[in-house]
Scaffold this motif. Structure first.
Motif, short mmCIF file in Angstrom:
data_model
loop_
_atom_site.label_atom_id
_atom_site.label_comp_id
_atom_site.label_asym_id
_atom_site.label_seq_id
_atom_site.Cartn_x
_atom_site.Cartn_y
_atom_site.Cartn_z
N SER A 1 69.30 38.49 60.29
CA SER A 1 70.36 39.44 60.63
C SER A 1 69.75 40.84 60.79
O SER A 1 68.62 41.09 60.39
CB SER A 1 71.44 39.47 59.55
OG SER A 1 70.92 39.99 58.34
N ARG B 1 69.93 44.80 59.82
CA ARG B 1 70.35 45.70 58.75
C ARG B 1 70.23 47.12 59.29
O ARG B 1 69.22 47.46 59.89
CB ARG B 1 69.48 45.53 57.52
CG ARG B 1 69.55 44.13 56.95
CD ARG B 1 68.61 43.98 55.78
NE ARG B 1 68.55 42.56 55.40
CZ ARG B 1 67.67 42.09 54.55
NH1 ARG B 1 66.79 42.87 53.99
NH2 ARG B 1 67.68 40.81 54.26
N GLU B 2 71.23 47.92 59.02
CA GLU B 2 71.24 49.29 59.51
C GLU B 2 71.00 50.26 58.37
O GLU B 2 71.39 50.01 57.23
CB GLU B 2 72.59 49.60 60.16
CG GLU B 2 72.84 48.80 61.41
CD GLU B 2 74.18 49.12 62.03
OE1 GLU B 2 74.54 50.32 62.12
OE2 GLU B 2 74.88 48.18 62.42
N SER B 3 70.38 51.38 58.71
CA SER B 3 70.20 52.47 57.75
C SER B 3 70.25 53.79 58.51
O SER B 3 69.93 53.85 59.70
CB SER B 3 68.90 52.32 56.97
OG SER B 3 67.78 52.34 57.83
N PRO C 1 63.88 52.05 57.25
CA PRO C 1 63.72 50.86 56.41
C PRO C 1 62.29 50.72 55.92
O PRO C 1 61.35 51.17 56.58
CB PRO C 1 64.09 49.70 57.35
CG PRO C 1 63.84 50.24 58.71
CD PRO C 1 64.10 51.71 58.65
N SER D 1 67.59 50.12 62.77
CA SER D 1 68.03 48.73 62.71
C SER D 1 66.79 47.88 62.47
O SER D 1 65.80 47.99 63.20
CB SER D 1 68.69 48.34 64.04
OG SER D 1 69.14 47.02 64.00
N ASP E 1 70.87 38.28 54.26
CA ASP E 1 71.29 38.20 52.87
C ASP E 1 72.78 37.86 52.84
O ASP E 1 73.40 37.68 53.89
CB ASP E 1 70.96 39.48 52.10
CG ASP E 1 71.65 40.72 52.67
OD1 ASP E 1 72.65 40.58 53.41
OD2 ASP E 1 71.18 41.83 52.39
N SER F 1 75.35 39.55 52.43
CA SER F 1 76.26 40.51 53.04
C SER F 1 76.23 40.48 54.56
O SER F 1 77.01 41.18 55.21
CB SER F 1 75.94 41.92 52.54
OG SER F 1 74.68 42.33 53.03
N ALA F 2 75.36 39.67 55.16
CA ALA F 2 75.22 39.64 56.61
C ALA F 2 76.51 39.19 57.28
O ALA F 2 77.07 38.17 56.92
CB ALA F 2 74.07 38.73 57.02
#
Length: 140
Positions: A30, A32-34, A40, A57, A63, A65-66
């Motif tokens: 997936s 993941r954004e930050s 990251p 990204s 995980d 939460s995806a």
């Protein structure tokens, strides 16, 4: 870049997919954004990182939460093989046969022939996408 008729392109790209080193990555993946001011961490399990003006990204194992998960495949192309048009061709084949869109992350590794691609499709279509790719690699 090739200057060829559509049937020549089809033949060439079927040869490209057959000649490429192909692998299927385990698990589901997936994004993941930050925030842009919090890049990251580059860990071994992070496959790719890209950013726009506002955020980072990263593509990594999913995980709990995806919200959207993907199956991943990779192609490493032999040196001196004209793979121009490959991404559009394979994306069109997968869309036509499975009705799904895909994403592609490209990179360069000169020690392994040059350009390589990671392909993502919805995780629930892993088996079907693998069937299409395997069929194309075998000439179907």
């Amino acid at each position: 870049m090739s200057d060829e008729a559509p049937d020549e392109t089809e033949r060439r790209l079927r040869g490209v997919i057959a000649a490429a080193e192909f692998s299927v990555l385990d698990g589901v993946w997936s994004f993941r954004e930050s925030p842009i001011d919090q890049p990251p961490e580059l860990r071994r399990d992070v496959l790719a990182v890209v950013r726009d003006e506002d955020s980072w990204s990263s593509l990594a194992p999913a995980d709990v939460s995806a919200q959207e998960t993907f199956a991943l495949f990779s192609f490493h192309f032999p040196p001196d093989v004209d793979n121009s048009g490959f991404d559009g061709w394979l994306a069109s084949e997968l869309k036509r046969r499975l009705g799904t869109g895909v994403f592609v992350v490209c990179g360069q590794n000169s020690a392994r022939g040059g350009v390589y691609d990671y392909w993502g499709c919805p995780a629930h279509l892993r088996t079907e996408a693998l069937g299409v790719i395997t069929g194309l690699r075998g000439g179907r």
